[in-house]
Design a protein around this motif. Structure first.
Motif, short mmCIF file in Angstrom:
data_model
loop_
_atom_site.label_atom_id
_atom_site.label_comp_id
_atom_site.label_asym_id
_atom_site.label_seq_id
_atom_site.Cartn_x
_atom_site.Cartn_y
_atom_site.Cartn_z
N SER A 199 0.82 -1.21 0.00
CA SER A 199 0.00 0.00 0.00
C SER A 199 0.86 1.26 0.00
CB SER A 199 -0.93 -0.01 1.22
OG SER A 199 -1.68 1.19 1.29
N PHE A 200 1.85 1.31 0.89
CA PHE A 200 2.75 2.47 0.95
C PHE A 200 3.59 2.56 -0.32
CE2 PHE A 200 1.96 2.60 5.56
CZ PHE A 200 1.86 3.97 5.75
N GLN A 201 4.02 1.42 -0.82
CA GLN A 201 4.84 1.42 -2.02
C GLN A 201 4.08 2.03 -3.20
OE1 GLN A 201 5.80 -2.33 -4.18
NE2 GLN A 201 7.92 -1.86 -3.64
N TYR A 202 2.82 1.70 -3.34
CA TYR A 202 2.00 2.27 -4.42
C TYR A 202 1.91 3.78 -4.29
CZ TYR A 202 -2.11 3.51 -7.16
OH TYR A 202 -2.96 4.12 -8.04
N VAL A 203 1.64 4.26 -3.08
CA VAL A 203 1.50 5.70 -2.84
C VAL A 203 2.79 6.44 -3.16
CG1 VAL A 203 1.14 7.47 -1.08
CG2 VAL A 203 -0.33 5.45 -1.13
N TYR A 204 3.92 5.91 -2.69
CA TYR A 204 5.19 6.62 -2.88
C TYR A 204 5.66 6.57 -4.32
CZ TYR A 204 5.54 7.23 2.16
OH TYR A 204 5.30 7.61 3.45
N LYS A 205 5.31 5.52 -5.03
CA LYS A 205 5.64 5.50 -6.46
C LYS A 205 4.89 6.61 -7.19
CE LYS A 205 6.99 0.69 -7.22
NZ LYS A 205 6.64 -0.61 -7.88
N GLU A 206 3.65 6.85 -6.79
CA GLU A 206 2.88 7.93 -7.39
C GLU A 206 3.48 9.29 -7.05
OE1 GLU A 206 0.12 7.77 -9.49
OE2 GLU A 206 0.86 5.69 -9.59
N PHE A 207 3.95 9.44 -5.81
CA PHE A 207 4.59 10.68 -5.41
C PHE A 207 5.84 10.95 -6.26
CE2 PHE A 207 3.04 11.54 -0.80
CZ PHE A 207 1.73 11.51 -1.25
N VAL A 208 6.64 9.92 -6.47
CA VAL A 208 7.86 10.08 -7.27
C VAL A 208 7.51 10.47 -8.70
CG1 VAL A 208 9.83 8.85 -8.25
CG2 VAL A 208 9.24 8.53 -5.84
N LYS A 209 6.47 9.85 -9.24
CA LYS A 209 6.04 10.19 -10.60
C LYS A 209 5.68 11.67 -10.71
CE LYS A 209 4.13 5.70 -11.96
NZ LYS A 209 2.88 4.96 -12.31
N ASN A 210 5.13 12.21 -9.64
CA ASN A 210 4.71 13.61 -9.63
C ASN A 210 5.74 14.55 -9.02
OD1 ASN A 210 1.77 13.58 -10.63
ND2 ASN A 210 1.79 11.93 -9.14
N ASN A 211 6.98 14.04 -8.86
CA ASN A 211 8.09 14.84 -8.33
C ASN A 211 7.79 15.45 -6.97
OD1 ASN A 211 9.95 14.52 -10.54
ND2 ASN A 211 8.62 15.87 -11.73
N ASN A 218 12.37 10.07 0.38
CA ASN A 218 13.82 9.96 0.24
C ASN A 218 14.35 8.72 0.95
OD1 ASN A 218 14.05 12.29 -1.31
ND2 ASN A 218 14.31 13.61 0.48
N TYR A 219 13.77 8.40 2.09
CA TYR A 219 14.17 7.19 2.82
C TYR A 219 13.89 5.95 1.99
CZ TYR A 219 14.78 3.99 6.78
OH TYR A 219 15.21 2.97 7.60
N TRP A 220 12.71 5.90 1.39
CA TRP A 220 12.35 4.77 0.54
C TRP A 220 13.31 4.65 -0.65
CZ3 TRP A 220 7.88 1.39 -0.15
CH2 TRP A 220 7.11 1.27 1.01
N LEU A 221 13.66 5.78 -1.24
CA LEU A 221 14.56 5.76 -2.39
C LEU A 221 15.97 5.36 -1.98
CD1 LEU A 221 13.38 9.02 -4.19
CD2 LEU A 221 13.01 6.66 -4.96
N GLN A 222 16.46 5.91 -0.88
CA GLN A 222 17.82 5.61 -0.42
C GLN A 222 17.98 4.14 -0.05
OE1 GLN A 222 18.39 8.39 2.79
NE2 GLN A 222 18.36 10.16 1.42
N ASN A 223 16.90 3.53 0.47
CA ASN A 223 16.95 2.13 0.87
C ASN A 223 16.39 1.18 -0.19
OD1 ASN A 223 17.84 2.03 3.94
ND2 ASN A 223 16.53 3.82 3.69
N ASP A 224 16.11 1.72 -1.36
CA ASP A 224 15.68 0.93 -2.51
C ASP A 224 14.40 0.15 -2.24
OD1 ASP A 224 16.01 0.22 -5.17
OD2 ASP A 224 17.11 -1.62 -4.68
N TYR A 225 13.51 0.72 -1.44
CA TYR A 225 12.26 0.04 -1.11
C TYR A 225 11.34 -0.09 -2.33
CZ TYR A 225 12.93 0.26 4.00
OH TYR A 225 13.37 0.09 5.29
N LEU A 226 11.37 0.89 -3.22
CA LEU A 226 10.43 0.91 -4.33
C LEU A 226 10.66 -0.23 -5.32
CD1 LEU A 226 10.11 4.73 -5.13
CD2 LEU A 226 8.61 3.30 -3.74
N SER A 227 11.86 -0.81 -5.31
CA SER A 227 12.17 -1.89 -6.25
C SER A 227 11.80 -3.28 -5.70
CB SER A 227 13.66 -1.87 -6.59
OG SER A 227 14.44 -2.29 -5.48
N LYS A 228 11.47 -3.35 -4.42
CA LYS A 228 11.19 -4.65 -3.81
C LYS A 228 9.82 -5.17 -4.25
CE LYS A 228 14.96 -3.86 -1.51
NZ LYS A 228 16.24 -4.38 -2.01
N LYS A 229 9.77 -6.44 -4.61
CA LYS A 229 8.50 -7.02 -5.04
C LYS A 229 7.61 -7.36 -3.85
CE LYS A 229 10.31 -8.97 -9.33
NZ LYS A 229 10.51 -10.20 -10.14
N THR A 230 8.24 -7.68 -2.72
CA THR A 230 7.49 -8.04 -1.52
C THR A 230 8.21 -7.50 -0.29
OG1 THR A 230 8.69 -10.13 -1.20
CG2 THR A 230 6.70 -10.20 -2.57
#
Length: 246
Positions: A199-211, A218-230
């Protein structure tokens, strides 16, 4: 001998009350069951801690820093939590809820619930009540702790009108699970953690798309959370200590 770092967070206002008594008894039994390991036990007595109430300034969400940490004991508590393998949340039930002191520290950890800061941490809930409120309080803690990234592996409770509602079987089950997880033979993730993560991953991916960026994204990006499948993949790729990087 491998160390297991266990932290007891005591939200009771009675140093010799039933709630902390259950937590202490459980910890003693864990030491016997996990005799092959060295248990390092920390106790955080919230009633004796200097803790400021959350001001609702939202600085933690935007900048990742709580300004109150500089004037009270919360930073010390956060560091202990980050170094813990197992955290026992121990509280009596007040009006179908945890005590004010335990609610206070959870409020101060609110921004951690968006970044799964305590992943790779096991949680145990200890509650005592006069008949009612245990189920509601347990459900609340399960929800908040899961948002923190904690995998709750058991609840031990006591109804003051009964002698005991927890059993040696339950203690054996929790001790066995801790040992299996440490040996890598048991998955820490569960359906609740997986659902919250996606759920959080979906929201933050949308935020990144919209800059749109803030401390959480930034924490999610630095820790590469957005690339995790699970969420399980996140745990496997980040196996180790939760470092307090504030």
């Amino acid at each position: 001998m491998k160390k297991i770092r266990i932290t007891i967070i005591n939200g009771s206002y009675h140093q010799k009350g039933k709630t902390i008594g259950i937590a202490n008894e459980f910890t003693s039994l864990l030491e016997k069951k996990l005799y092959k390991y060295t248990l390092v036990i920390n106790r955080i007595e919230l009633n004796n801690s200097k803790l400021e109430t959350c001001r609702g300034c939202k600085n933690c969400f935007s900048n990742g820093i709580c300004r109150l940490d500089k004037i009270d004991d919360m930073h010390k508590i956060k560091r202990i939590l980050c170094m813990s393998d197992v955290v026992i949340f121990s509280s009596p039930v007040y009006l179908k809820m945890i005590t004010a002191s335990m609610k206070l520290i959870l409020d101060r950890l609110a921004y951690w619930t968006h970044i799964f800061k305590l992943h790779n941490t096991l949680g145990i809930i200890v509650l005592s009540a006069a008949t009612s409120g245990i189920n509601e309080t347990n459900a609340y803690l399960m929800d908040i702790l899961s948002h923190l990234g904690i995998s709750v592996i058991g609840t031990i409770y006591n109804d003051i009108y009964c002698e005991k509602n927890y059993t040696n079987f339950e203690i054996d089950r929790i001790a066995t699970m801790i040992e299996r997880i440490i040996k890598g033979k048991e998955e820490i993730s569960n359906d609740l953690l997986e659902r919250y993560f996606k759920s959080f991953q979906y929201v933050y991916k949308e935020f990144v798309k919209n800059n749109k960026y803030d401390a959480e994204i930034n924490y999610w990006l630095q820790n590469d959370y957005l690339s995790k499948k699970t969420y399980l993949q996140l745990l496997e790729d980040n196996d180790g200590e939760n470092v307090d990087d504030e």
